[in-house]
Write a protein that holds these residues in place. Sequence first.
Motif, PDB file in Angstrom:
ATOM      1  N   GLN A 177      10.844  -0.767   6.220  1.00  0.00           N
ATOM      2  CA  GLN A 177       9.592  -0.120   6.634  1.00  0.00           C
ATOM      3  C   GLN A 177       8.605  -0.030   5.454  1.00  0.00           C
ATOM      4  O   GLN A 177       7.393  -0.138   5.636  1.00  0.00           O
ATOM      5  N   LEU A 178       9.156   0.187   4.260  1.00  0.00           N
ATOM      6  CA  LEU A 178       8.283   0.228   3.065  1.00  0.00           C
ATOM      7  C   LEU A 178       7.671  -1.153   2.823  1.00  0.00           C
ATOM      8  O   LEU A 178       6.485  -1.278   2.487  1.00  0.00           O
ATOM      9  N   LYS A 189       5.890   9.821   9.719  1.00  0.00           N
ATOM     10  CA  LYS A 189       5.034  11.008   9.801  1.00  0.00           C
ATOM     11  C   LYS A 189       4.054  11.130   8.644  1.00  0.00           C
ATOM     12  O   LYS A 189       2.878  11.380   8.832  1.00  0.00           O
ATOM     13  N   SER A 190       4.602  10.988   7.450  1.00  0.00           N
ATOM     14  CA  SER A 190       3.782  11.325   6.272  1.00  0.00           C
ATOM     15  C   SER A 190       3.280  10.068   5.575  1.00  0.00           C
ATOM     16  O   SER A 190       3.441   9.929   4.368  1.00  0.00           O
ATOM     17  N   GLY A 191       2.715   9.151   6.326  1.00  0.00           N
ATOM     18  CA  GLY A 191       2.205   7.924   5.709  1.00  0.00           C
ATOM     19  C   GLY A 191       3.334   6.973   5.388  1.00  0.00           C
ATOM     20  O   GLY A 191       4.461   7.104   5.888  1.00  0.00           O
ATOM     21  N   ASN A 192       3.015   5.997   4.559  1.00  0.00           N
ATOM     22  CA  ASN A 192       4.017   4.987   4.190  1.00  0.00           C
ATOM     23  C   ASN A 192       3.908   4.775   2.679  1.00  0.00           C
ATOM     24  O   ASN A 192       2.904   4.279   2.185  1.00  0.00           O
ATOM     25  N   LYS A 193       4.953   5.157   1.976  1.00  0.00           N
ATOM     26  CA  LYS A 193       4.958   5.064   0.503  1.00  0.00           C
ATOM     27  C   LYS A 193       4.863   3.622   0.024  1.00  0.00           C
ATOM     28  O   LYS A 193       4.408   3.368  -1.089  1.00  0.00           O
ATOM     29  N   GLY A 194       5.314   2.695   0.862  1.00  0.00           N
ATOM     30  CA  GLY A 194       5.190   1.283   0.499  1.00  0.00           C
ATOM     31  C   GLY A 194       3.730   0.869   0.475  1.00  0.00           C
ATOM     32  O   GLY A 194       3.284   0.153  -0.435  1.00  0.00           O
ATOM     33  N   ALA A 195       2.980   1.344   1.464  1.00  0.00           N
ATOM     34  CA  ALA A 195       1.542   1.047   1.507  1.00  0.00           C
ATOM     35  C   ALA A 195       0.846   1.697   0.314  1.00  0.00           C
ATOM     36  O   ALA A 195      -0.048   1.086  -0.310  1.00  0.00           O
ATOM     37  N   ASP A 196       1.251   2.910  -0.039  1.00  0.00           N
ATOM     38  CA  ASP A 196       0.638   3.598  -1.196  1.00  0.00           C
ATOM     39  C   ASP A 196       0.894   2.806  -2.482  1.00  0.00           C
ATOM     40  O   ASP A 196       0.005   2.663  -3.323  1.00  0.00           O
ATOM     41  N   ALA A 197       2.136   2.324  -2.631  1.00  0.00           N
ATOM     42  CA  ALA A 197       2.475   1.571  -3.848  1.00  0.00           C
ATOM     43  C   ALA A 197       1.708   0.249  -3.886  1.00  0.00           C
ATOM     44  O   ALA A 197       1.305  -0.216  -4.961  1.00  0.00           O
ATOM     45  N   ALA A 198       1.497  -0.352  -2.718  1.00  0.00           N
ATOM     46  CA  ALA A 198       0.718  -1.599  -2.654  1.00  0.00           C
ATOM     47  C   ALA A 198      -0.742  -1.328  -3.009  1.00  0.00           C
ATOM     48  O   ALA A 198      -1.362  -2.100  -3.765  1.00  0.00           O
TER      49      ALA A 198
END
Length: 154
Positions: free
Chosen positions: A29-30, A131-140
């Motif tokens: 998912q990340l 629920k709380s966004g996607n940390k993979g998208a944040d890291a990208a």
Amino acid sequence: MEKLEGKLSARGRKFALVASRFNSLITRQLIAGAQDCLLRHGAEDKDLTLVWVPGSFEMPLAAKKALESGKFNAVICLGAVIRGETPHFEYVAAEAAKGLAQVALSGGVPVTFGLLTPDTLEQALDRAGAKSGNKGADAAAAAIEMADLLASMG
Ligand code: INI
């Protein structure tokens, strides 16, 4: 006053995604979140390389290899260490974080930190798109911004 900041443009840039097979329910998912973010900001799928490692502990070495290859404008690291699931939590999470911090400072290429360290699987799922966004998208997004910033700094 001169202001330097990275734009959120991934056009023409190449990215390595280093992802852990451990907890792949979460890391897939990340990866999906990171890929979606990169493509929506102008990267092309052919310019993305997914590098699988066994677990988060192995991410720093693979990230180092990726940045030393000179092929990428940024390296995005994606993993999940879940506190409730392992007595090794402190070791794996701390060593992965320490190793990535070292690698991040070792080369001229940004290395971003998409390592989840939640208490439960449910929290991990929440941060991997539920629920709380996607940390993979944040890291990208951080990788895109840093790659552009470094380019503008010469
Ligand atoms: N690796 C992870 O990425 N997440 C974990 O939660 C985890 N646990 O629970 O132990 C984990 N362990 C494997 C570790 O990263 C190494 O792959 C392994 O120790 C071999 O070096």
